[in-house]
Design a protein around this motif. Structure first.
Motif, PDB file in Angstrom:
ATOM      1  N   LEU A  37       0.840  -1.208   0.000  1.00 62.80           N
ATOM      2  CA  LEU A  37       0.000   0.000   0.000  1.00 62.80           C
ATOM      3  C   LEU A  37       0.874   1.257   0.000  1.00 62.80           C
ATOM      4  O   LEU A  37       0.613   2.196  -0.760  1.00 62.80           O
ATOM      5  N   GLN A  38       1.902   1.276   0.844  1.00 62.30           N
ATOM      6  CA  GLN A  38       2.799   2.430   0.877  1.00 62.30           C
ATOM      7  C   GLN A  38       3.490   2.633  -0.464  1.00 62.30           C
ATOM      8  O   GLN A  38       3.661   3.754  -0.934  1.00 62.30           O
ATOM      9  N   ALA A  39       3.886   1.525  -1.091  1.00 60.84           N
ATOM     10  CA  ALA A  39       4.515   1.619  -2.413  1.00 60.84           C
ATOM     11  C   ALA A  39       3.559   2.198  -3.435  1.00 60.84           C
ATOM     12  O   ALA A  39       3.948   3.004  -4.290  1.00 60.84           O
ATOM     13  N   SER A  40       2.284   1.813  -3.350  1.00 62.68           N
ATOM     14  CA  SER A  40       1.298   2.322  -4.321  1.00 62.68           C
ATOM     15  C   SER A  40       1.023   3.802  -4.110  1.00 62.68           C
ATOM     16  O   SER A  40       0.854   4.552  -5.072  1.00 62.68           O
ATOM     17  N   LYS A  57      -0.570  -9.625  -2.696  1.00 60.34           N
ATOM     18  CA  LYS A  57      -1.914  -9.483  -3.252  1.00 60.34           C
ATOM     19  C   LYS A  57      -2.219  -8.007  -3.487  1.00 60.34           C
ATOM     20  O   LYS A  57      -1.778  -7.143  -2.729  1.00 60.34           O
ATOM     21  N   ALA A  58      -3.003  -7.748  -4.522  1.00 62.08           N
ATOM     22  CA  ALA A  58      -3.428  -6.384  -4.831  1.00 62.08           C
ATOM     23  C   ALA A  58      -4.512  -5.966  -3.843  1.00 62.08           C
ATOM     24  O   ALA A  58      -5.543  -6.623  -3.734  1.00 62.08           O
ATOM     25  N   GLU A  59      -4.270  -4.873  -3.131  1.00 63.83           N
ATOM     26  CA  GLU A  59      -5.197  -4.419  -2.104  1.00 63.83           C
ATOM     27  C   GLU A  59      -6.161  -3.349  -2.606  1.00 63.83           C
ATOM     28  O   GLU A  59      -7.158  -3.058  -1.957  1.00 63.83           O
ATOM     29  N   THR A  60      -5.859  -2.740  -3.738  1.00 64.06           N
ATOM     30  CA  THR A  60      -6.707  -1.665  -4.268  1.00 64.06           C
ATOM     31  C   THR A  60      -6.824  -1.818  -5.787  1.00 64.06           C
ATOM     32  O   THR A  60      -6.024  -2.521  -6.419  1.00 64.06           O
ATOM     33  N   PRO A  61      -7.819  -1.152  -6.416  1.00 64.22           N
ATOM     34  CA  PRO A  61      -7.939  -1.208  -7.885  1.00 64.22           C
ATOM     35  C   PRO A  61      -6.692  -0.712  -8.604  1.00 64.22           C
ATOM     36  O   PRO A  61      -6.323  -1.255  -9.649  1.00 64.22           O
ATOM     37  N   TYR A  62      -6.040   0.313  -8.062  1.00 63.02           N
ATOM     38  CA  TYR A  62      -4.818   0.832  -8.689  1.00 63.02           C
ATOM     39  C   TYR A  62      -3.720  -0.230  -8.691  1.00 63.02           C
ATOM     40  O   TYR A  62      -3.056  -0.459  -9.710  1.00 63.02           O
ATOM     41  N   ILE A  63      -3.519  -0.898  -7.558  1.00 62.26           N
ATOM     42  CA  ILE A  63      -2.489  -1.939  -7.485  1.00 62.26           C
ATOM     43  C   ILE A  63      -2.825  -3.071  -8.449  1.00 62.26           C
ATOM     44  O   ILE A  63      -1.939  -3.627  -9.108  1.00 62.26           O
ATOM     45  N   GLU A  64      -4.112  -3.406  -8.574  1.00 59.40           N
ATOM     46  CA  GLU A  64      -4.523  -4.433  -9.537  1.00 59.40           C
ATOM     47  C   GLU A  64      -4.083  -4.061 -10.952  1.00 59.40           C
ATOM     48  O   GLU A  64      -3.584  -4.908 -11.708  1.00 59.40           O
ATOM     49  N   LYS A  65      -4.267  -2.790 -11.326  1.00 55.82           N
ATOM     50  CA  LYS A  65      -3.882  -2.336 -12.661  1.00 55.82           C
ATOM     51  C   LYS A  65      -2.374  -2.462 -12.869  1.00 55.82           C
ATOM     52  O   LYS A  65      -1.910  -2.912 -13.926  1.00 55.82           O
ATOM     53  N   ALA A 223     -13.282   3.464  -9.142  1.00 57.77           N
ATOM     54  CA  ALA A 223     -13.106   2.941  -7.786  1.00 57.77           C
ATOM     55  C   ALA A 223     -12.054   3.773  -7.085  1.00 57.77           C
ATOM     56  O   ALA A 223     -11.075   4.211  -7.684  1.00 57.77           O
ATOM     57  N   LEU A 224     -12.272   4.020  -5.816  1.00 55.23           N
ATOM     58  CA  LEU A 224     -11.339   4.803  -5.026  1.00 55.23           C
ATOM     59  C   LEU A 224     -10.240   3.929  -4.458  1.00 55.23           C
ATOM     60  O   LEU A 224     -10.474   2.824  -4.011  1.00 55.23           O
ATOM     61  N   ASP A 225      -9.026   4.459  -4.480  1.00 57.39           N
ATOM     62  CA  ASP A 225      -7.906   3.779  -3.845  1.00 57.39           C
ATOM     63  C   ASP A 225      -7.672   4.309  -2.441  1.00 57.39           C
ATOM     64  O   ASP A 225      -7.319   3.588  -1.541  1.00 57.39           O
ATOM     65  N   ILE A 226      -7.813   5.629  -2.270  1.00 60.21           N
ATOM     66  CA  ILE A 226      -7.521   6.258  -0.975  1.00 60.21           C
ATOM     67  C   ILE A 226      -8.654   7.214  -0.659  1.00 60.21           C
ATOM     68  O   ILE A 226      -9.023   8.023  -1.487  1.00 60.21           O
TER      69      ILE A 226
END
Length: 228
Positions: A37-40, A57-65, A223-226
């Motif tokens: 998360l911090q890296a994203s 694992k991808a924790e947010t839609p942005y990380i998934e992308k 979708a919101l990441d933060i």
């Protein structure tokens, strides 16, 4: 491994030692998902790639992308500190409606915390777009809107109707097309915390500096990441 030691190794780019920790099944005394998360938040592709490679694992839609880009080779690893986007994967929008064809990487928003009940708060919206080609030129856009909201406006932002900004509520952002400056205005916003989505209406003012393009609006729901 303690969290402080993990970050010391990472700061020193000692990926070999970090890799051995993963390979040997070393126990981490912190949630490794917090590191991704911090890296994203920092758009730190090096750390995101390293953790993706080790099964994060991808924790947010942005990380998934971003993870998907690693998987298909769209984002390629150059060295320990940089990545590059494969040019053959960048869309050419020279003959298209640019704004309607934009792909979004990430939408971020934040509202400063209240110190006093009636105090106005600062809102910030950031939108990162996928790079594209226009008349042979690689173009990268990121727009940022910053403004001040009071309690009344804030309630409308989180309501089912959303809020239409008045002139002066939020500072305009800008982009460049063909090396020409074009303002970008935020017109409307709605945030749904339950569904973790944000909806926006923005206007790209291409006629301001006579780019030869017509003004183009953009409506988006992401979708919101933060959020806070």
């Amino acid at each position: 491994m303690r969290e402080e030691y993990f970050w010391i190794l990472y700061e020193n780019k000692e990926f070999d030692k970090l890799q051995r920790a993963f390979d040997n099944g070393l126990t981490f005394e912190f949630d490794i998902e917090d590191a991704i998360l911090q890296a994203s938040y920092a758009d730190d592709y090096s750390l995101m790639y390293f953790l993706w490679k080790n099964g994060a694992k991808a924790e947010t839609p942005y990380i998934e992308k971003i993870f998907e880009k690693f998987k298909v080779g769209e984002l390629q690893y150059k060295n320990k500190e940089s990545f590059f986007i494969r040019e053959d994967n960048i869309k050419d929008l020279s003959k298209k409606n640019i704004v309607a064809s934009l792909d979004i990487i990430k939408v971020f928003y934040s509202i400063t915390k209240k110190i006093e009940e009636e105090q106005d708060r600062e809102i910030e919206i950031e939108i990162q777009f996928e790079p594209f080609l226009y008349q042979g030129q690689k173009t990268i856009w990121e727009v940022n809107f910053v403004g001040v909201v009071n309690l009344k406006i804030e309630k409308k932002i989180f309501s089912s109707q959303g809020y239409f900004f008045k002139e002066g509520d939020v500072e305009s952002s800008s982009v460049y097309i063909k090396s020409v400056h074009s303002p970008v205005d935020l017109r409307w916003i709605k945030i749904d915390k339950e569904r973790s989505t944000i909806e926006l209406e923005i206007l790209f003012d291409f006629e301001y500096e006579k780019t030869g393009l017509k003004n183009q609006p953009l409506k988006l729901k992401e979708a919101l990441d933060i959020y806070n």
